[in-house]
Write an enzyme that holds these catalytic residues in place. Structure first.
Site, PDB file in Angstrom:
ATOM      1  CG  ASP A  36      -1.916  -1.121   1.185  1.00  0.00           C
ATOM      2  OD1 ASP A  36      -2.265  -1.544   0.061  1.00  0.00           O
ATOM      3  OD2 ASP A  36      -2.329  -1.601   2.247  1.00  0.00           O
ATOM      4  CG  HIS A 240      26.539   8.973 -11.111  1.00  0.00           C
ATOM      5  ND1 HIS A 240      26.138   8.525 -12.335  1.00  0.00           N
ATOM      6  CD2 HIS A 240      26.771  10.306 -11.273  1.00  0.00           C
ATOM      7  CE1 HIS A 240      26.140   9.530 -13.205  1.00  0.00           C
ATOM      8  NE2 HIS A 240      26.519  10.617 -12.577  1.00  0.00           N
ATOM      9  CG  ASP A 257      26.729  16.719  -7.181  1.00  0.00           C
ATOM     10  OD1 ASP A 257      25.804  17.552  -7.099  1.00  0.00           O
ATOM     11  OD2 ASP A 257      27.122  16.238  -8.267  1.00  0.00           O
ATOM     12  CG  ASP A 268      23.698  19.722 -10.192  1.00  0.00           C
ATOM     13  OD1 ASP A 268      24.278  19.182  -9.235  1.00  0.00           O
ATOM     14  OD2 ASP A 268      23.827  19.344 -11.382  1.00  0.00           O
ATOM     15  CG  HIS A 347      32.403  14.996 -15.474  1.00  0.00           C
ATOM     16  ND1 HIS A 347      32.378  16.369 -15.477  1.00  0.00           N
ATOM     17  CD2 HIS A 347      32.968  14.640 -14.289  1.00  0.00           C
ATOM     18  CE1 HIS A 347      32.891  16.819 -14.345  1.00  0.00           C
ATOM     19  NE2 HIS A 347      33.276  15.802 -13.614  1.00  0.00           N
ATOM     20  CG  HIS A 351      24.014  19.127 -16.493  1.00  0.00           C
ATOM     21  ND1 HIS A 351      22.991  19.624 -15.731  1.00  0.00           N
ATOM     22  CD2 HIS A 351      24.945  18.674 -15.604  1.00  0.00           C
ATOM     23  CE1 HIS A 351      23.273  19.452 -14.450  1.00  0.00           C
ATOM     24  NE2 HIS A 351      24.462  18.890 -14.339  1.00  0.00           N
ATOM     25  CG  HIS A 358      21.673  15.613 -16.000  1.00  0.00           C
ATOM     26  ND1 HIS A 358      22.386  14.477 -16.203  1.00  0.00           N
ATOM     27  CD2 HIS A 358      22.318  16.272 -15.005  1.00  0.00           C
ATOM     28  CE1 HIS A 358      23.420  14.439 -15.364  1.00  0.00           C
ATOM     29  NE2 HIS A 358      23.384  15.511 -14.627  1.00  0.00           N
ATOM     30  CD  GLU A 381      28.421  19.191 -13.273  1.00  0.00           C
ATOM     31  OE1 GLU A 381      28.741  18.307 -12.459  1.00  0.00           O
ATOM     32  OE2 GLU A 381      27.272  19.325 -13.729  1.00  0.00           O
ATOM     33  CE1 TYR A 385      35.184  13.838  -9.672  1.00  0.00           C
ATOM     34  CE2 TYR A 385      35.763  14.156 -11.990  1.00  0.00           C
ATOM     35  CZ  TYR A 385      34.975  14.471 -10.896  1.00  0.00           C
ATOM     36  OH  TYR A 385      33.990  15.410 -11.018  1.00  0.00           O
ATOM     37  NE  ARG A 403      30.619  16.832  -9.527  1.00  0.00           N
ATOM     38  CZ  ARG A 403      30.735  15.579  -9.122  1.00  0.00           C
ATOM     39  NH1 ARG A 403      31.743  14.852  -9.510  1.00  0.00           N
ATOM     40  NH2 ARG A 403      29.836  15.050  -8.305  1.00  0.00           N
ATOM     41  CD  GLU A 405      27.060  20.490 -10.339  1.00  0.00           C
ATOM     42  OE1 GLU A 405      27.128  19.675  -9.402  1.00  0.00           O
ATOM     43  OE2 GLU A 405      26.376  20.286 -11.373  1.00  0.00           O
TER      44      GLU A 405
HETATM   45  N1  GLY Z   1      24.311  16.083  -9.676  1.00  0.00           N
HETATM   46  C1  GLY Z   1      24.385  15.603 -10.969  1.00  0.00           C
HETATM   47  C2  GLY Z   1      25.301  16.381 -11.787  1.00  0.00           C
HETATM   48  O1  GLY Z   1      26.103  17.133 -11.253  1.00  0.00           O
HETATM   49  O2  GLY Z   1      25.248  16.365 -12.976  1.00  0.00           O
HETATM   50 MN    MN Z   2      25.517  18.826 -12.489  1.00  0.00          MN
HETATM   51 MN    MN Z   3      25.886  17.921  -9.342  1.00  0.00          MN
END
Ligand code: GLY
Ligand code: MN
Ligand code: MN
Length: 436
Positions: A36, A240, A257, A268, A347, A351, A358, A381, A385, A403, A405
């Site tokens: 439920d 992640h 993050d 973010d 990366h 974004h 995103h 960002e 690493y 990082r 950001e």
């Molecule tokens: N928190 C996800 C990113 O930084 O893209």
């Molecule tokens: Mn981000």
């Molecule tokens: Mn982030």
């Protein structure tokens, strides 16, 4: 967000759809967690963007030029028992009165009513392939109309992706949207500051996560924009990492993050700081390099510059710095050409940011990186690493993940950093942490 804003969006959408056509978009459905218990409901961003309606089991229909009204909402009828157990829901009356639908019908009558609305429309705009139930139903309704062609009705001949129009609209944030994004950014910034103030060796990552959530809730914002990453030491090298289960150690860095949503708009933010409030010499050198890369990238956030220029600037600064510190060796241009930096910076620079963390919107137009324009919001960002088992670098660099950001809105003359409240220079961070 005022109803007026949703109305403005619907009008803009309908202008693009054009007379003689129709658009459909479904709400999110509630998801069962077990028996439920349901997962917390999160409305579909596209649906919410056009309706402001925050219930499951709904479908919005837009028919430009329809005499009895252009905006039709199918939703659940008001049910007093449901209201008693689960709380308020709009019902058909609420749909027209509070959400300004021109017409509202029970969602259970969809199969009887919708085919009539599709008759003699040339194109159906809808989010193709996103909801298999809607995909299937739409084809069924169209087939149903086809069978009646001898009575003179025509079935739609074209199915068109609604996302193309809608996501272009969502990419440019209005003043009302920016207001919400500034609140999400401010509260998220306060949470990062709290995390820096509360942090000390011996605490667990989840305890710091708790402090972050506490700050979000304290401001009445109960939905994280994504699962928080609270990653001590080498956990920061797992991009992640969300287990947030380990003990924080003296001498390690902590990468956080985390961001919250305000009325469906995300923040973010990432910050990386020393668990004990003081950077080691090696941490300092790598941290300053990431900070320099971010500054170089931010300089490229200006209207008229292509989106990827910020990324290229960050790659240039990071590669040059990695050579200087001895983590890479060779000619900087060649290293960039051969993407050697990717083992430490895998990366992209960021974004789009909006209702989704995103967010939607094309990054390329006609195969070229698109130019930045006022009203776009994006993250900047860069990160580095260095895996704990990386044999190609000196031991002092291993297991460091950093990082930084921030969330940035493109303005007429440049940009504005929405998340500037959180300290990010070495001096500011050390000062804040040592003052507590
Ligand atoms: N928190 C996800 C990113 O930084 O893209
Ligand atoms: Mn981000
Ligand atoms: Mn982030």
């Amino acid at each position: 967000m005022k109803q007026q804003e949703f109305k403005r969006r619907r009008k803009a959408l309908m202008r693009q759809i054009g007379h003689g056509n129709i658009a459909l978009i479904a709400s999110a459905s509630s998801q069962i967690r077990n028996r439920d218990v349901e997962y917390p409901f999160r409305q579909d961003s596209d649906f919410y963007y056009l309706t402001g309606f925050n219930e499951a089991d709904a479908l919005a229909v837009f028919i430009p030029g329809r005499e009895q009204g252009e905006y039709i909402l199918f939703c659940r009828e008001f049910d007093p028992t449901k209201a008693l157990w689960e709380g308020a829901h709009a019902g058909l009356e609420g749909a027209t009165e509070h959400f300004e639908a021109d017409d509202a019908f029970p969602i259970d009558d969809l199969d009887d009513i919708l085919p009539g609305m599709l008759e003699n429309k040339a194109k159906v705009f809808y989010p193709m392939g996103r909801d298999s139930v809607l995909d299937h139903k739409l084809l069924e309704w169209i087939n149903h109309i086809r069978k009646q062609s001898r009575s003179g009705v025509n079935a739609p001949g074209e199915l068109v992706s609604l996302e193309h129009i809608l996501h272009e609209m969502r990419l440019f944030k209005s003043a009302a949207e920016l207001k919400l994004m500034r609140i999400a950014a401010k509260v998220s910034a306060a949470a990062h500051i709290r995390a820096m103030q509360m942090c000390k060796a011996g605490l667990y990552e989840y305890q710091i996560e708790g402090e972050i959530v506490h700050e979000f809730y304290r401001h009445g914002l109960r939905h994280v924009a994504y699962p928080s990453i609270v990653a001590g030491g080498a956990n920061a090298c797992v991009l992640h990492y969300t287990e947030n289960k380990d003990k924080l150690k003296k001498g390690d860095l902590l990468l956080i993050d985390a961001g919250v949503e305000c009325d469906h708009y995300a923040a973010d933010i990432t910050r990386t700081f020393p668990v004990s409030g003081k950077f080691s010499p090696a941490q300092k050198q790598l941290y300053q390099l990431v900070l320099d890369a971010q500054a170089a990238a931010l300089e490229q956030i200006q209207p008229g510059l292509p989106w990827n220029q910020a990324h290229d600037a960050s790659v240039e600064v990071l590669t040059r710095g990695l050579v200087k510190l001895g983590l890479l060796s060779g000619n900087v241009k060649t290293l960039i050409k051969n993407e050697k930096y990717k083992q430490f910076y895998m990366h992209r620079i960021g974004h789009w940011l909006g209702m989704d963390v995103h967010d939607v919107g094309d990054y390329k137009v006609d195969n070229h990186w698109r130019e930045l324009e006022p009203g776009m919001v994006l993250t900047v960002e860069p990160g580095l690493y260095i895996p704990a088992d990386c044999q190609s670098v000196e031991e002092k660099w291993r297991g460091i993940g950093i990082r930084i950001e921030d969330d940035v809105v493109v303005t007429k003359n440049g940009h504005d950093v929405l998340t500037a409240d959180v300290p990010k220079t070495i001096e500011e961070i050390e000062q804040l942490m040592q003052a507590t």
